[in-house]
Design a protein around this motif. Structure first.
Motif, PDB file in Angstrom:
ATOM      1  N   THR A 182       0.829  -1.206   0.000  1.00 35.92           N
ATOM      2  CA  THR A 182       0.000   0.000   0.000  1.00 35.92           C
ATOM      3  C   THR A 182       0.862   1.254   0.000  1.00 35.92           C
ATOM      4  OG1 THR A 182      -1.717  -1.191   1.228  1.00 35.92           O
ATOM      5  CG2 THR A 182      -1.847   1.208   1.208  1.00 35.92           C
ATOM      6  N   ALA A 183       1.941   1.237   0.788  1.00 35.54           N
ATOM      7  CA  ALA A 183       2.829   2.401   0.836  1.00 35.54           C
ATOM      8  C   ALA A 183       3.523   2.613  -0.506  1.00 35.54           C
ATOM      9  CB  ALA A 183       3.867   2.214   1.944  1.00 35.54           C
ATOM     10  N   ILE A 184       3.891   1.522  -1.184  1.00 37.53           N
ATOM     11  CA  ILE A 184       4.516   1.647  -2.507  1.00 37.53           C
ATOM     12  C   ILE A 184       3.522   2.230  -3.511  1.00 37.53           C
ATOM     13  CG2 ILE A 184       5.413   0.313  -4.450  1.00 37.53           C
ATOM     14  CD1 ILE A 184       6.726  -1.557  -2.412  1.00 37.53           C
ATOM     15  N   SER A 185       2.284   1.751  -3.458  1.00 31.68           N
ATOM     16  CA  SER A 185       1.249   2.303  -4.340  1.00 31.68           C
ATOM     17  C   SER A 185       1.020   3.772  -4.046  1.00 31.68           C
ATOM     18  CB  SER A 185      -0.052   1.514  -4.178  1.00 31.68           C
ATOM     19  OG  SER A 185       0.118   0.155  -4.519  1.00 31.68           O
ATOM     20  N   MET A 186       0.978   4.103  -2.759  1.00 35.53           N
ATOM     21  CA  MET A 186       0.776   5.497  -2.373  1.00 35.53           C
ATOM     22  C   MET A 186       1.961   6.356  -2.820  1.00 35.53           C
ATOM     23  SD  MET A 186      -0.109   7.012   1.390  1.00 35.53           S
ATOM     24  CE  MET A 186       1.357   6.307   2.131  1.00 35.53           C
ATOM     25  N   ALA A 187       3.173   5.778  -2.768  1.00 40.51           N
ATOM     26  CA  ALA A 187       4.355   6.518  -3.213  1.00 40.51           C
ATOM     27  C   ALA A 187       4.267   6.830  -4.700  1.00 40.51           C
ATOM     28  CB  ALA A 187       5.613   5.706  -2.908  1.00 40.51           C
ATOM     29  N   ALA A 188       3.759   5.874  -5.486  1.00 36.38           N
ATOM     30  CA  ALA A 188       3.616   6.121  -6.920  1.00 36.38           C
ATOM     31  C   ALA A 188       2.617   7.241  -7.183  1.00 36.38           C
ATOM     32  CB  ALA A 188       3.181   4.838  -7.619  1.00 36.38           C
ATOM     33  N   ILE A 189       1.486   7.222  -6.470  1.00 36.33           N
ATOM     34  CA  ILE A 189       0.471   8.248  -6.683  1.00 36.33           C
ATOM     35  C   ILE A 189       0.977   9.612  -6.228  1.00 36.33           C
ATOM     36  CG2 ILE A 189      -1.860   8.982  -6.076  1.00 36.33           C
ATOM     37  CD1 ILE A 189      -2.579   6.072  -5.660  1.00 36.33           C
ATOM     38  N   SER A 190       1.622   9.640  -5.075  1.00 35.71           N
ATOM     39  CA  SER A 190       2.035  10.919  -4.506  1.00 35.71           C
ATOM     40  C   SER A 190       3.173  11.571  -5.284  1.00 35.71           C
ATOM     41  CB  SER A 190       2.452  10.734  -3.041  1.00 35.71           C
ATOM     42  OG  SER A 190       3.560   9.849  -2.947  1.00 35.71           O
ATOM     43  N   THR A 191       3.887  10.794  -6.099  1.00 37.50           N
ATOM     44  CA  THR A 191       4.971  11.382  -6.899  1.00 37.50           C
ATOM     45  C   THR A 191       4.548  11.631  -8.336  1.00 37.50           C
ATOM     46  OG1 THR A 191       5.847   9.166  -7.398  1.00 37.50           O
ATOM     47  CG2 THR A 191       6.750  10.309  -5.485  1.00 37.50           C
ATOM     48  N   ASN A 192       3.269  11.481  -8.631  1.00 33.22           N
ATOM     49  CA  ASN A 192       2.775  11.750  -9.983  1.00 33.22           C
ATOM     50  C   ASN A 192       2.092  13.119 -10.023  1.00 33.22           C
ATOM     51  OD1 ASN A 192       2.313  10.858 -12.744  1.00 33.22           O
ATOM     52  ND2 ASN A 192       0.156  10.818 -12.184  1.00 33.22           N
ATOM     53  N   GLY A 193       2.833  14.139  -9.661  1.00 35.97           N
ATOM     54  CA  GLY A 193       2.271  15.483  -9.628  1.00 35.97           C
ATOM     55  C   GLY A 193       2.180  16.009  -8.214  1.00 35.97           C
ATOM     56  N   GLU A 194       1.849  17.278  -8.105  1.00 35.98           N
ATOM     57  CA  GLU A 194       1.754  17.915  -6.796  1.00 35.98           C
ATOM     58  C   GLU A 194       0.593  17.365  -5.992  1.00 35.98           C
ATOM     59  OE1 GLU A 194       1.675  22.116  -6.827  1.00 35.98           O
ATOM     60  OE2 GLU A 194       3.712  22.349  -7.614  1.00 35.98           O
ATOM     61  N   ILE A 195       0.837  17.144  -4.695  1.00 36.31           N
ATOM     62  CA  ILE A 195      -0.194  16.680  -3.775  1.00 36.31           C
ATOM     63  C   ILE A 195      -0.565  17.831  -2.860  1.00 36.31           C
ATOM     64  CG2 ILE A 195      -0.771  15.067  -1.924  1.00 36.31           C
ATOM     65  CD1 ILE A 195      -0.535  13.740  -4.582  1.00 36.31           C
ATOM     66  N   LYS A 196      -1.834  18.168  -2.851  1.00 34.15           N
ATOM     67  CA  LYS A 196      -2.307  19.253  -1.987  1.00 34.15           C
ATOM     68  C   LYS A 196      -2.980  18.667  -0.752  1.00 34.15           C
ATOM     69  CE  LYS A 196      -2.804  22.472  -5.837  1.00 34.15           C
ATOM     70  NZ  LYS A 196      -3.699  23.415  -6.552  1.00 34.15           N
ATOM     71  N   GLY A 197      -3.638  19.530   0.009  1.00 34.81           N
ATOM     72  CA  GLY A 197      -4.274  19.076   1.240  1.00 34.81           C
ATOM     73  C   GLY A 197      -5.378  18.075   0.992  1.00 34.81           C
ATOM     74  N   GLY A 198      -5.523  17.126   1.886  1.00 39.77           N
ATOM     75  CA  GLY A 198      -6.565  16.119   1.745  1.00 39.77           C
ATOM     76  C   GLY A 198      -6.066  14.704   1.836  1.00 39.77           C
ATOM     77  N   GLY A 199      -4.752  14.521   1.694  1.00 46.27           N
ATOM     78  CA  GLY A 199      -4.155  13.219   1.904  1.00 46.27           C
ATOM     79  C   GLY A 199      -4.779  12.106   1.088  1.00 46.27           C
TER      80      GLY A 199
END
Length: 1065
Positions: free
Chosen positions: A179-196
């Motif tokens: 899950t953390a690896i999947s989240m890492a892929a999503i979070s590094t595909n562009g800017e992440i703003k508030g909302g987690g």
């Protein structure tokens, strides 16, 4: 001479360009650097342009203007590649990039975006942002090191043994790591703003999944506060409520204080863990500890406790999976850092790095503590010091059972530690830190959800306070929810549901990565490379499996909650466009389906009427579009063709396309809008017929409105309409013409302002002036918000009759003869000019239409209510029809399309009360019975239900004199020579003589129509074939006028002589 003109033209263009270098507005300047080194340049950009144009005195002496020498950007219209050019238009740092029109057209100028120049200099000052250690690592550590470590880990080891306990911990780690690896892929595909979590899922899978998970995830965190506090303080409700009050005050004061509190709690937690480690290696301090099962580290104890010993406790039998379901909630803290993504200095780096390191550290600590506990403490111990000193084996439990040991004592860590109170402090620190993280996560995720306005009645919680935009209202709401659940008590019953809520979020995070990798949109470019789509899919399946392991009942309840919230967002259709992977997958599916369809051979059984309807803007001719949709609904392709007298600016094209699709969507019509620019209606129609569609998804029917003003239009315009039919037949397209008594064109009636004619607007008719300059629009504004009034200025059609210029206050858009409305666009209408880059288009209201009923979808100018007559005319093909008939005059065999289309209409719900009546021509008078039986047999084989069949025997009968006079009135002006020139009449005597028999047949058909079909709900007749070079346009239109004048809604159809019906299976 030509070369000289060309050279002069280029020279003028160069002079204009050079002149613009000094005089043009500074649209080409992009502020991409606000450092002190560029302050002088920024000051110059914001100064008076007149002052800028004056060279410095020092420069005058050299003859060289160096006022722009600091920046190359002042020597070109182009924008240099900079980050600010790619920011969202709502960003305060967004820069302005020249449009293609401004670069390509030397006469078009733009203006600079002022938001970037007016950006506050102190923007960002005082805002607290955390790095990966404080923002992610610390929070994840505190959440994963919860009360499970101090109270339940020893019991897990006792039940599962050291071996299976470590396997269980590694299985948990596997799920969280994936899950953390999947989240890492999503979070590094562009800017992440508030909302987690909500932000990542919603921007990946769309608002439906994101909204549902965001809401239940916020609720889960809010309730988790009460469960964590309750578990840590032994169900003391008053103390629990006081604790929540203190924690709420801390987070409301600010994130800085909350971070300091987390640091203090982490120190206490680490001291407690070290206390356990020292005690474990030091060994028991006295016989009392030995009697309670703590015998110190030994290989014998480790061997004895290595294998499982599952047993029944509290009336429940345990197994590996039941113990796993109890332990897994300890790992639900991996999102603690991601949930405050808006407070991270660099979320793309902090979230992957902090989360994965936290998982590594906590997993190692859990594995180590499990091995140490199992190697130093017995499973069962009687706890009797006297018996121990007398040499009795401490594991020999009495019949009532032992009270100590791994299986029975939750305070094993306190027993093993050197100083017991430190373990209690660590337990409370773990409890408070987890509660604090949940108390922060829930409001921040909920605030981001409320900002997107996906659900009703929650937008008030979107407001933030202070420089950090703190969700104070969300804090208060979370506090109320937590206190309510603490006071209720019995939280163990809902704990599995909360765990399942977290797991549902994990599952969707994994699925988001899998789906993005599967759809492969061009925008999917995560900088974190160590992910795998199939691994993410496995992680998603594992999360769902764990949900059912914990509790199948709560797993089903969780899925139902997600489904219900998903359907709510789907029903509300929020006006958001985040470029989700579901959109990308929709494109992939459509492309693949079209490609597969291209490989399918055509068969008559699979024939579908695919319609190109020349409607102009769909909102201008609702009855024509509704009729086309009546045929193609849930069955086939429908394209609304719009012919514009070009050239049309791209911004206007975008606006027209958006308005057309919005209109179709509001009217629940699943069709397409196609726009084309040309100099005439005929050429534009030809281009549409040739270019519309892709692969097998191409129109096979051309539907037009009947040319009702053919008697008064110019010969060229009449010929254009007539030649359009010829072109369609040349391309083997079927042709259909629709005529209704109320007319088809309602643009003058429905326009938000006075009808725009010939590219001009009656300004006096506009009650409220609008700012129409394109410069008043935000550069990246969606043009769906522009008024469709811009579209009506650019329609191309043969001109209307004079009655079309009536004011909007007229009682009806048609004249007494019913010959006003045209089903095709207007040739005299021009495109609005674009002067200085400003496109004159009024703004449209942004409020969505709430009521989807047909009546409320139509409003007159300025929102006035329409008369009942107008409403009836507008909705004549969509409202429920009274019991009646659809009369089908199948005169000639065109392949069966004349029969198929009315049959399709009769199957629609609103037309189900209308029965088919079929009329056919007899070949011989003396064989009427035979021909009737033959036709009945044919209809039966085609499986066409009809209520009546009539064979017409006397079609060659001479028409009445009154009918002839009726026809002669139409052609009298066309049989006269023009300007005294002999043989210059549009309809010659020789043509009338050659077409006499055909003319008489059509006159006779009118008499039969009046006799049989005057009261029908709809009349469908085979369209007479317009023979090329044989019949002229005026004579042909006179035939059609004779057939359709003063009749019910009338559809003339001519198939392409290819069978569309078959009786073979």
């Amino acid at each position: 001479m030509t070369d000289r003109n060309s050279a002069d033209g280029r020279r003028n263009s160069w002079e204009l360009e050079l002149d613009n270098m000094d005089r043009r507005t500074r649209f080409q300047v992009n502020r991409v650097d606000t450092t002190n080194a560029d302050e002088d340049e920024m000051q110059k950009l914001t100064s008076n342009p007149d002052q800028d144009d004056q060279p410095d005195a020092a420069d005058m002496s050299t003859g060289y203007d160096t006022k722009y020498a600091k920046s190359f950007r002042h020597f070109t219209r182009e924008a240099l590649p900079r980050l600010d050019n790619y920011r969202n238009i709502m960003s305060i740092q967004a820069a302005y990039r020249p449009t293609l029109d401004e670069l390509h057209n030397a006469t078009v100028h733009g203006k600079p975006a002022h938001t970037q120049l007016n950006m506050p200099q102190n923007e960002g000052e005082g805002v607290i942002k955390f790095g990966w250690i404080q923002g992610v690592l610390v929070r994840c550590l505190l959440n994963i090191w919860g009360v499970m470590l101090f109270l339940r880990l020893s019991w897990v080891v006792g039940q599962a043994g050291i071996g299976e306990a470590m396997l269980l911990i590694m299985a948990t780690t596997l799920v969280t790591t994936i899950t953390a690896i999947s989240m890492a892929a999503i979070s590094t595909n562009g800017e992440i703003k508030g909302g987690g979590t909500y932000y990542m899922i919603s921007r990946s899978l769309g608002p439906e999944f994101g909204g549902s998970i965001g809401l239940i995830f916020s609720l889960a965190n809010a309730v988790a506060c009460s469960i964590i506090v309750d578990g840590g303080i032994q169900d003391v409700r008053i103390i629990g409520s006081i604790t929540i009050v203190i924690l709420t005050v801390i987070v409301v004061v600010g994130m800085e204080w909350e971070a300091k509190a987390q640091n203090v709690l982490l120190v206490i937690l680490l001291i407690a863990m070290l206390d356990f480690l020292f005690g474990c290696f030091y060994g028991p301090l006295d016989n009392e500890e030995r009697a309670k099962g703590f015998v110190g580290l030994s290989f014998e104890t480790l061997s004895k406790n290595f294998f499982s010993a599952y047993r029944e406790q509290d009336g429940e039998s345990h197994s590996f999976f039941s113990v796993f379901s109890i332990f897994f909630p300890a790992a639900t803290g991996i999102l603690a850092g991601a949930n405050i993504s808006g407070d991270l200095a660099d979320p793309q780096t902090a979230i992957p790095k902090g989360t994965l390191i936290a998982i590594l550290i906590t997993s190692a600590s859990y594995l180590g503590f499990a091995a140490l506990a199992g190697g130093s403490v017995e499973r069962d111990a009687m706890g009797n010091v006297t018996a121990y000193e007398m040499g009795v084996n401490i594991t020999d439990c009495p019949e009532t059972g032992c009270e100590w040991g791994l299986m029975n004592n939750k305070q094993v860590m306190e027993l093993v530690s050197l100083f017991g109170p430190l373990i209690y402090a660590g337990c409370f620190a773990a409890t408070l830190s987890s509660a604090l993280a949940s108390l922060v996560s829930a409001p921040k995720v909920f605030q981001a959800l409320c900002k997107d306005n996906l659900y009703p009645y929650i937008s008030g919680f979107a407001r933030g306070y202070g420089k950090n935009n703190e969700p104070v209202r969300g804090y208060v709401l979370t506090f109320v929810i937590a206190v309510v659940f603490i006071l209720i008590g019995e939280l163990n019953t809902i704990a599995p549901l909360i765990s399942n809520f977290f797991l549902a979020a994990y599952a969707l995070i994994n699925f988001s990565t899998f789906h993005a990798s599967l759809a492969k949109p061009v925008g999917w470019r995560p900088t974190f490379r160590f992910y795998n789509m199939w691994l993410s899919l496995i992680g998603s399946v594992l999360c769902v499996s764990v949900m059912f392991l914990i509790s199948w009942a709560t797993a089903l309840l969780t899925l139902l909650c997600v489904l219900a919230l998903y359907l709510i967002v789907t029903y509300r259709k929020p006006d958001v466009n985040w470029g989700s992977t579901t959109q990308a997958q929709t494109y992939n599916n459509a492309l693949m389906s079209v490609q597969q369809l291209s490989n399918v051979e055509d068969h008559v059984k699979n024939y579908r009427p695919q319609i190109l309807v020349l409607s102009g803007m769909p909102s201008s001719r609702p009855p024509l579009v509704d009729f086309a949709w009546l045929i193609s609904k849930n069955l086939s392709l429908m394209i609304c063709g719009h012919i514009l007298k070009g050239p049309v600016p791209q911004r206007a094209r975008h606006a027209l396309g958006s308005n057309a699709q919005d209109w179709l969507r509001k009217h629940h019509i699943k069709g397409f809008y196609s726009m084309i620019e040309d100099s005439s209606f005929e050429n534009g129609a030809k281009s549409l017929m040739q270019a519309s569609g892709v692969g097998k998804l191409k129109p096979n029917i051309l539907l037009m409105g009947f040319q009702t003003n053919w008697l008064k239009c110019t010969p060229d315009e009449l010929n254009m309409y007539f030649d359009t039919m010829h072109k369609a037949l040349d391309m083997h397209l079927a042709v259909a013409l629709l005529r209704v008594q109320g007319g088809l064109d309602y643009s003058a009636l429905l326009s938000p302002s006075e009808e725009i004619r010939n590219g001009k607007v009656d300004k006096a008719a506009q009650p409220v002036p609008h700012s129409n300059s394109a410069d008043s629009l935000t550069r990246n504004q969606s043009f769906s918000q522009m008024s469709q009034a811009a579209s009506t200025t650019s329609d191309i059609t043969p001109p209307r009759s004079p009655n079309t210029s009536q004011s909007r206050n007229s009682n009806s858009p048609v004249g007494p003869s019913g010959d006003v409305e045209n089903g095709t666009p207007n040739v005299a209408e021009e495109v609005p000019e674009e002067k200085g880059g400003a496109l004159t288009v009024p703004q449209e209201k942004t409020d969505k239409e709430k009521d989807s009923s047909r009546v409320n979808l139509y409003k007159g100018a300025d929102g006035i209510e329409l008369s009942k007559e107008h409403i009836n005319n507008l909705t004549q093909f969509t409202r429920k029809q009274k019991k009646g008939t659809i009369d089908v005059w199948w005169l000639y065999d065109d392949g069966g399309l004349t029969l198929l289309l009315p049959y399709i209409i009769s199957t629609r719900r609103n037309w189900s009360a209308c029965k088919l009546r079929v009329f056919a021509l007899a070949n011989k008078k003396d064989e009427l019975d035979t021909e009737q039986r033959s036709m009945a047999s044919l209809l039966s084989k085609f499986r066409i239900d009809y209520s009546d069949l009539k064979i017409i025997p006397n079609i060659t009968k001479k028409p009445q004199e009154s009918t002839k006079k009726f026809f002669d009135e139409f052609i009298k002006d066309f049989t006269k020579d023009k300007d005294g020139v002999e043989d210059s009449a549009p309809i010659s005597e020789s043509e009338l003589l050659a077409m006499k028999d055909k003319t008489n047949r059509h006159l006779r058909l009118r008499e039969l129509l009046l006799e049989n079909s005057n009261e029908a709900n709809l009349v469908v007749m085979t369209l007479p074939m317009p023979r090329k070079g044989v019949v002229s346009a005026p004579l042909y239109m006179a035939w059609l006028e004779t057939l359709t004048r003063d009749m019910p809604p009338f559809l003339l159809v001519r198939g392409n002589q290819t069978s569309v019906l078959t009786f073979y299976s």
